[in-house]
Design an enzyme around this catalytic site. Structure first.
Site, PDB file in Angstrom:
ATOM      1  N   CYS A  50       0.823  -1.211   0.000  1.00 24.71           N
ATOM      2  CA  CYS A  50       0.000   0.000   0.000  1.00 24.71           C
ATOM      3  C   CYS A  50       0.861   1.266   0.000  1.00 24.71           C
ATOM      4  O   CYS A  50       0.397   2.341  -0.335  1.00 24.71           O
ATOM      5  CB  CYS A  50      -0.985   0.001   1.159  1.00 24.71           C
ATOM      6  SG  CYS A  50      -0.265  -0.453   2.715  1.00 24.71           S
ATOM      7  N   SER A 109      10.997   2.775   4.729  1.00 20.48           N
ATOM      8  CA  SER A 109       9.573   2.699   5.047  1.00 20.48           C
ATOM      9  C   SER A 109       9.062   3.972   5.716  1.00 20.48           C
ATOM     10  O   SER A 109       9.848   4.767   6.215  1.00 20.48           O
ATOM     11  CB  SER A 109       9.300   1.532   5.987  1.00 20.48           C
ATOM     12  OG  SER A 109       9.676   0.331   5.391  1.00 20.48           O
ATOM     13  N   GLU A 114       9.695  -0.936  10.570  1.00 21.28           N
ATOM     14  CA  GLU A 114       8.488  -1.770  10.650  1.00 21.28           C
ATOM     15  C   GLU A 114       8.782  -3.123  10.008  1.00 21.28           C
ATOM     16  O   GLU A 114       9.538  -3.208   9.042  1.00 21.28           O
ATOM     17  CB  GLU A 114       7.291  -1.056   9.993  1.00 21.28           C
ATOM     18  CG  GLU A 114       7.511  -0.624   8.550  1.00 21.28           C
ATOM     19  CD  GLU A 114       7.009  -1.632   7.551  1.00 21.28           C
ATOM     20  OE1 GLU A 114       6.414  -2.626   7.984  1.00 21.28           O
ATOM     21  OE2 GLU A 114       7.253  -1.436   6.351  1.00 21.28           O
ATOM     22  N   PRO A 115       8.235  -4.187  10.562  1.00 18.35           N
ATOM     23  CA  PRO A 115       8.671  -5.513  10.144  1.00 18.35           C
ATOM     24  C   PRO A 115       7.973  -6.100   8.905  1.00 18.35           C
ATOM     25  O   PRO A 115       8.479  -7.047   8.333  1.00 18.35           O
ATOM     26  CB  PRO A 115       8.356  -6.371  11.366  1.00 18.35           C
ATOM     27  CG  PRO A 115       7.209  -5.686  12.015  1.00 18.35           C
ATOM     28  CD  PRO A 115       7.306  -4.227  11.672  1.00 18.35           C
TER      29      PRO A 115
END
Lengths: 427, 274
Positions: A50, A109, A114-115
């Site tokens: 997204c 990111s 963030e994973p």
């Protein structure tokens, strides 16, 4: 083979544009297969999330590759080239490698560290493997990116600490209670942020969920959603007897939970620890409750304080991560260079072997009938001469010498070698 | 020759315990989320030398080597290590060695101060009660030593959570509940061991001297220790003295254990060699 990345992300394109060029499940596989068939793109992977859409490609010619991919994007999504040119970024060579490493390690990111992105990248690669759209170069780059991301995760604290209030609350709960599956949770009131934090706690597997609200209908609504039990608002203090974690957000202008009440309930609970999160502004839980033994009270500011420190820490750790990325680019370039040498080495060996074989057979014919042993001796002699002769140049080509490009060129010319690489460079 | 071997082994053990302590303490301040295992590995190496030292002394002396202050203190720290390893491998508590190894090292260091010759067993100690009584007492004390270390960890972690300072130390230390449960479990282990040690001591005293209780300072202080831990357990079960209060009590309890062990022997003297 040249590597390039063409794509857009949350920094270069608004959601309206990103959703136009996104590839969902089936469309993605269709797209990579179409790209594979094009003449200019040899290998490709498409990552579509997204926040970003990116095409990683291995091409022989950079310019035609870029043109080809841009035209493909515009045709496939029926988006004007103008719009694409405004939003797309482009990386080639070393920059492309760096970009892929940074994406995989979540340095690029929206929330650094963030994973999810690594998993999404792996999915993109799986789709590519399934449709056989990658080759030696992208396979290696992909595996390398995953290992770089893992290295960064273990060597830096980039993904360590919670960067949202809900995560911070769960992290704290785990440090107070260890195992949440034996703990009960009560939601008092229903602010939006409280709901988010509650959902996150419930997803972490608490045992019982109690919901209380001044408006009973709202409590019932939430109880249905969270599979919880409704507690009548006037009785909720008594219910603290069975509650270990409390999230409070009622919108009341005064304290709904007082120190004496909690003090009394802690006695009844035989001091079993309680974790209270007050997300309301103004606060709904008397701050002095934190002074009681075995009660841990956090309000919005203290949670936000943790989150802010963690975000700053991530930014510091990101700098360390960038250094690791730089280091690892070097190791990929080395591999790529050795790849360039391999066809030349193979061609050199083949040529030498060909000559040896022809001359050996000629000689055997001339000598007439011979004993098996003598034939073997001659064969051995020719083989060892050839091997010794080509050993030094081969070793030099395999080395990390800075003149390697020159050597490759010279050897190809001296021995009139025809390699794939040689051919590519001429076009 | 054999005496020299056991002294060499002792010094090696002491050295590795010191290294384990240093690396353990560094680990507390190092800004990494997960604790490294260096301290644990060093303590294992030290433990191997330590065990060899005890075996050599056992062979040489022909009895369990707990007849002098040197031997007793060394045996005490060895018992703590056994419990430490059991807990380390069973619960994998972050930073456990950083808090236990200093205790082990300090015991071992005190042991090194006392004369090291192997003494013959005096006639009054030549009884099978001797082995049972001392081993029970040491294991009980070891459990209290562990409870003290865990109690300190609890207090630090509690401070972290209460003050809302979530440093990397907060990340590395175990959860409050885990620490509190293990602290409780260690005291429920140490208390019956201490009780049994006292019962066997009383029976042995009767068979050796014909009287059960002689108000020997060691006996008195053991009784005080016993009362403290009985209180810890009682208050926990009745009014819920858990968490911080239990942690503080287990630290106080261990200070009394240490006083009973060193203080009473060195200052008050009595029938007990240690």
């Amino acid at each position: 083979m040249n590597i390039l990345v063409i794509g857009l992300n949350h920094k270069t394109a608004p959601i309206e544009v990103r959703e136009k060029v996104a590839f969902d499940g089936t469309k993605l596989e269709e797209a990579i297969s179409i790209l594979k068939k094009s003449d200019v793109v040899k290998e490709n992977i498409i990552l579509s999330t997204c926040n970003r859409v990116e095409i990683y490609a291995g091409v022989n010619n950079v310019d035609s590759g870029i043109e080809g991919i841009k035209n493909f994007l515009s045709d496939f999504h029926k988006v004007s080239r103008d719009l694409l040119d405004k939003s797309l970024y482009l990386h080639t060579g070393t920059d492309a490698i760096r970009h892929m490493y940074r994406v995989a390690s979540s340095l690029d990111s929206m929330v650094v560290g963030e994973p999810q992105i690594l998993g999404q990248l792996k999915d993109a690669y799986d789709a590519a493997l399934k449709n056989k759209t990658t080759g030696v170069v992208l396979n290696k780059l992909m595996r390398k990116s995953v290992s770089v991301a893992k290295r960064i995760r273990t060597e830096t604290k980039i993904a360590e600490s919670a960067v949202s209030i809900s995560f911070a609350a769960v992290e704290l709960a785990r440090k107070i209670f260890e195992d949440l599956s034996t703990k009960s949770f009560m939601l008092i009131g229903a602010g939006e942020m409280a709901e988010l934090a509650a959902r996150h706690l419930i997803n972490s597997g608490v045992k019982d969920v109690f919901i209380t609200n001044r408006t009973k209908a709202r409590a019932e609504e939430l109880a249905l959603e969270f599979h919880g039990k409704v507690v009548i608002f006037d009785n909720f203090v008594q219910e603290l007897l069975h509650t270990d974690i409390v999230i409070c957000s009622t919108g009341a202008a005064h304290y709904v939970l007082l120190k004496e009440q909690v003090h009394r309930m802690m006695k009844e609970r035989k001091q079993k620890p309680m974790f209270i999160i007050d997300i309301s502004v103004p606060r709904n839980v008397d701050p002095q409750i934190n002074d009681l033994d075995n009660v841990y009270l956090y309000d919005v500011d203290s949670l936000q304080g943790i989150v802010d420190t963690n975000i700053q820490e991530r930014a510091r750790e990101a700098e360390k991560a960038e250094q690791i990325v730089d280091e690892e680019i070097g190791s990929f370039l080395k591999w790529q260079a050795s790849l360039a040498a391999t066809p030349t080495i193979v061609a050199l060996r083949n040529k030498a072997e060909e000559i040896r074989k022809t001359e050996f057979e000629k000689t055997i014919k001339k000598l007439g009938p011979l004993e098996e042993e003598k034939i073997k001796a001659i064969e051995y002699l020719t083989t060892s001469i050839v091997n010794k002769l080509i050993h030094t140049p081969t070793a030099a080509l395999k080395s990390e010498d800075s003149d390697k490009e020159v050597m490759l060129d010279v050897i190809q010319k001296l021995f009139q070698l025809e390699t794939e690489k040689g051919k590519n460079e001429e076009t | 020759m054999q005496i020299e071997t056991n002294i060499l082994l002792f010094e090696l053990a002491l050295t590795f315990y010191l290294l384990a302590t240093i690396s353990g303490v560094i680990e507390i301040f190092r800004g990494k989320k997960s604790a490294s295992k260096v301290s644990l590995y060093l303590s294992i190496i030290g433990f191997i030398f330590h065990t060899a030292n005890i075996v050599v002394r056992y062979i040489e002396g022909g009895h369990i080597p707990v007849t002098s202050m040197h031997e007793a203190t060394s045996f005490f720290s060895w018992s703590v290590l056994i419990l430490f390893f059991i807990h380390e491998f069973k619960y994998k508590l972050g930073l456990l060695s950083s808090f236990i190894m200093p205790i082990v090292f300090l015991l071992m260091f005190s042991s090194s101060v006392f004369p090291r010759e192997i003494k013959a067993l005096s006639p009054v100690l030549q009884s099978y009660w001797f082995g049972i009584h001392t081993i029970l007492a040491f294991l009980g004390d070891a459990a209290f030593a562990m409870a003290c270390g865990i109690g300190i960890m609890y207090l630090i972690q509690e401070r972290n959570v209460k003050s809302r300072r979530l440093s990397t130390l907060f990340q590395k230390l175990p959860s409050l509940q885990t620490l509190d449960e293990i602290n409780y479990h260690l005291i429920t282990l140490g208390f019956p061991l201490l009780t049994l040690a006292m019962i066997t001591g009383v029976i042995w005293a009767n068979s050796a001297w014909g009287t059960y209780w002689r108000w020997d300072p060691k006996e008195v202080w053991s009784l005080i220790t016993w009362i403290i831990y009985a209180l810890v357990l009682h208050l926990r079960l009745t009014v819920g003295w858990r968490g911080k209060k239990a942690a503080i009590l287990s630290i106080i309890g261990f200070i009394i254990v240490i006083f009973t062990f060193f203080g009473v022997t060195l200052i008050l003297k009595g029938q007990h060699v240690f």
